[in-house]
Motif scaffolding. Structure first.
Motif, PDB file in Angstrom:
ATOM      1  N   ALA A   1     -13.899   7.622  29.980  1.00 29.81           N
ATOM      2  CA  ALA A   1     -12.719   6.808  29.675  1.00 29.81           C
ATOM      3  C   ALA A   1     -13.033   5.805  28.567  1.00 29.81           C
ATOM      4  CB  ALA A   1     -12.245   6.090  30.935  1.00 29.81           C
ATOM      5  N   ARG A   2     -14.217   5.215  28.611  1.00 27.33           N
ATOM      6  CA  ARG A   2     -14.604   4.258  27.561  1.00 27.33           C
ATOM      7  C   ARG A   2     -14.766   4.960  26.218  1.00 27.33           C
ATOM      8  NH1 ARG A   2     -19.234   1.964  31.389  1.00 27.33           N
ATOM      9  NH2 ARG A   2     -17.953   0.800  32.868  1.00 27.33           N
ATOM     10  N   LEU A   3     -15.345   6.150  26.256  1.00 21.95           N
ATOM     11  CA  LEU A   3     -15.480   6.910  25.015  1.00 21.95           C
ATOM     12  C   LEU A   3     -14.113   7.216  24.418  1.00 21.95           C
ATOM     13  CD1 LEU A   3     -18.317   9.316  26.152  1.00 21.95           C
ATOM     14  CD2 LEU A   3     -18.428   7.949  24.074  1.00 21.95           C
ATOM     15  N   ALA A   4     -13.196   7.678  25.265  1.00 17.68           N
ATOM     16  CA  ALA A   4     -11.855   8.026  24.787  1.00 17.68           C
ATOM     17  C   ALA A   4     -11.128   6.802  24.236  1.00 17.68           C
ATOM     18  CB  ALA A   4     -11.051   8.658  25.916  1.00 17.68           C
ATOM     19  N   GLU A   5     -11.295   5.663  24.908  1.00 17.46           N
ATOM     20  CA  GLU A   5     -10.663   4.432  24.436  1.00 17.46           C
ATOM     21  C   GLU A   5     -11.161   4.048  23.049  1.00 17.46           C
ATOM     22  OE1 GLU A   5     -11.588   1.637  27.449  1.00 17.46           O
ATOM     23  OE2 GLU A   5     -10.222   2.517  28.937  1.00 17.46           O
ATOM     24  N   GLY A   6     -12.427   4.406  22.764  1.00 13.78           N
ATOM     25  CA  GLY A   6     -13.004   4.103  21.458  1.00 13.78           C
ATOM     26  C   GLY A   6     -12.681   5.141  20.396  1.00 13.78           C
ATOM     27  N   GLY A   7     -11.880   6.142  20.741  1.00 16.77           N
ATOM     28  CA  GLY A   7     -11.476   7.147  19.764  1.00 16.77           C
ATOM     29  C   GLY A   7     -12.283   8.426  19.789  1.00 16.77           C
ATOM     30  N   THR A   8     -13.226   8.566  20.715  1.00 18.61           N
ATOM     31  CA  THR A   8     -14.030   9.783  20.817  1.00 18.61           C
ATOM     32  C   THR A   8     -13.218  10.877  21.502  1.00 18.61           C
ATOM     33  OG1 THR A   8     -16.090   8.521  20.962  1.00 18.61           O
ATOM     34  CG2 THR A   8     -16.146  10.782  21.773  1.00 18.61           C
ATOM     35  N   ARG A   9     -13.280  12.081  20.941  1.00 16.60           N
ATOM     36  CA  ARG A   9     -12.608  13.236  21.545  1.00 16.60           C
ATOM     37  C   ARG A   9     -13.572  13.870  22.544  1.00 16.60           C
ATOM     38  NH1 ARG A   9      -8.259  15.062  18.320  1.00 16.60           N
ATOM     39  NH2 ARG A   9      -8.567  17.222  18.975  1.00 16.60           N
ATOM     40  N   VAL A  10     -13.160  13.939  23.805  1.00 14.53           N
ATOM     41  CA  VAL A  10     -14.021  14.443  24.878  1.00 14.53           C
ATOM     42  C   VAL A  10     -13.537  15.820  25.316  1.00 14.53           C
ATOM     43  CG1 VAL A  10     -14.883  14.043  27.214  1.00 14.53           C
ATOM     44  CG2 VAL A  10     -14.528  12.104  25.661  1.00 14.53           C
ATOM     45  N   VAL A  11     -14.441  16.791  25.308  1.00 14.99           N
ATOM     46  CA  VAL A  11     -14.122  18.153  25.726  1.00 14.99           C
ATOM     47  C   VAL A  11     -15.172  18.615  26.735  1.00 14.99           C
ATOM     48  CG1 VAL A  11     -13.851  20.553  24.979  1.00 14.99           C
ATOM     49  CG2 VAL A  11     -12.998  18.701  23.535  1.00 14.99           C
ATOM     50  N   LEU A  12     -14.728  19.284  27.777  1.00 11.62           N
ATOM     51  CA  LEU A  12     -15.629  19.836  28.790  1.00 11.62           C
ATOM     52  C   LEU A  12     -15.614  21.355  28.705  1.00 11.62           C
ATOM     53  CD1 LEU A  12     -14.528  17.660  31.866  1.00 11.62           C
ATOM     54  CD2 LEU A  12     -16.129  17.070  30.037  1.00 11.62           C
ATOM     55  N   CYS A  13     -16.781  21.962  28.747  1.00 10.59           N
ATOM     56  CA  CYS A  13     -16.881  23.419  28.688  1.00 10.59           C
ATOM     57  C   CYS A  13     -17.743  23.892  29.848  1.00 10.59           C
ATOM     58  CB  CYS A  13     -17.486  23.860  27.355  1.00 10.59           C
ATOM     59  SG  CYS A  13     -17.496  25.649  27.107  1.00 10.59           S
TER      60      CYS A  13
END
Length: 361
Positions: free
Chosen positions: A153-165
């Protein structure tokens, strides 16, 4: 009030200079001290500011790919495919001509450690990573799942695109994940065990992966669903016919020997993955048993060597190359995410020579 560098230093019981060295990476710091500082940074949600923040923002071309074991082809195939998409390479390793779109893809090997996974996520947050791709499963632990979800959530708030594979979205903060591509491990395991049951097997051993991993649980659930559908749902029997271990050849060898000692009348063994299946085959041959005449063996994943094993290995194919490439495109915004945010990756039964009807010989 904003958290300061001194706050982090106090929490980690080190000097502010040590915290600065850890965050800037410009001076050697003992591993234990580094871990303590990064844990304090994570707990306090410390964010770099001023010149340090500008420096971090300048590394926005960085992309992190987290794997459990880079030496395992399962992870290597996915990471390679994702990295090729991220750095602008085609399937043959040649440039695609996407000038300016390339990223510096860094593969982070966690060794399956939950703490190391969180540490890498912290480091990628500090570096303002453009995207983070997590491959494979995780530990089946609510506390760790919550910690990862909060970090994503913190990464996403900072603009990082998070993908799970290869892993599902976390129950907490699912919106932090741009896209999740979980594998249908239950369905694949169910189909594999159903195949053995259709051949006539009733005493089927299971060499499972580490008990604490989510993939292990899902594959065991699929295996036991197929057994239950055939009227073989004795829980005590399931436990006796299951041995847990690592995802490597030696673990498969040792587990197969233990299964044979527990249940000499086994007619089939399902392995946690194809590498484990090779160890199972070695133990059976050492015991003077033929494959598949005496004991059928099946794996999972359909790794490149599976078709060349002797006998060729019956397994469940996961499209690792395709899933990794898609995850890479999603991470860089080159493909639209699925409408629901989740797109399950199907599993396909591949029948080869290592399985046959019991007592064929």
């Amino acid at each position: 009030m904003a958290v300061t560098l001194s706050d982090v230093a106090n929490r980690a019981n080190v000097s502010p200079a040590t915290v600065s060295r850890v965050l800037n990476g410009n001076y050697p710091v003992a591993a234990a001290t580094r871990e303590r500082v990064l844990r304090a940074v994570d707990e306090l949600d410390y964010v770099l500011n001023g010149p340090a923040s500008s420096l971090a923002a300048a590394t926005s071309d960085l992309v992190g790919i987290l794997v459990n074991d880079i030496a395992d082809p399962f992870f290597g195939i996915m990471a390679s495919a994702a990295q090729s998409e991220m750095v602008g390479l085609d399937a043959d390793g040649n440039g695609t001509g996407r000038a300016g779109g390339e990223k510096l893809a860094v593969v982070c090997n966690t060794g399956g450690s939950p703490d190391r996974e969180l540490t890498y996520l912290t480091l990628l947050q500090r570096q303002r990573a453009a995207a983070v791709l997590l491959t494979g499963d995780t530990v089946d632990d609510p506390a760790h799942s919550a910690a990862v979800a909060a970090k994503l959530a913190r990464l996403a708030e900072g603009g990082t695109r998070v993908v799970l594979c290869g892993r599902p979205s976390p129950a907490a903060h699912p919106d932090a994940v741009l896209a999740a591509l979980p594998f249908d491990n239950r369905g694949g395991a169910r189909a594999l065990t159903a195949h053995l049951l259709e051949l006539g097997h009733r005493r089927i051993g299971q060499v499972a992966g580490p008990a604490e991993r989510t993939t292990t649980r899902h594959r065991l659930e699929g295996h036991r669903q197929a057994l239950a559908a055939a009227g073989l749902g004795d829980a005590e029997d399931h436990e006796r016919l299951t041995v847990h271990g690592s995802y490597d050849r030696l673990s498969g060898y040792r587990a197969a020997r233990e299964l044979l000692a527990r249940e000499p009348d086994l007619t089939a063994i399902v392995a946690a993955n194809d590498t484990v299946a090779l160890g199972v085959c070695a133990a059976l041959r050492e015991a003077g048993l033929r494959i598949p005449e005496d004991v059928s063996v099946a794996g999972f994943d359909d790794l490149p060597f599976s078709a060349d094993a002797v006998p060729a290995l019956t397994t469940v194919r996961l499209p690792l190359q395709e899933a990794g490439a898609r995850a890479g495109r999603l991470a860089l915004g080159r493909e639209e995410p699925p409408a629901s945010g989740v797109a399950e990756v199907g599993a396909e039964l591949v029948v080869r020579a290592s399985t046959a009807a019991p007592g064929r010989g």
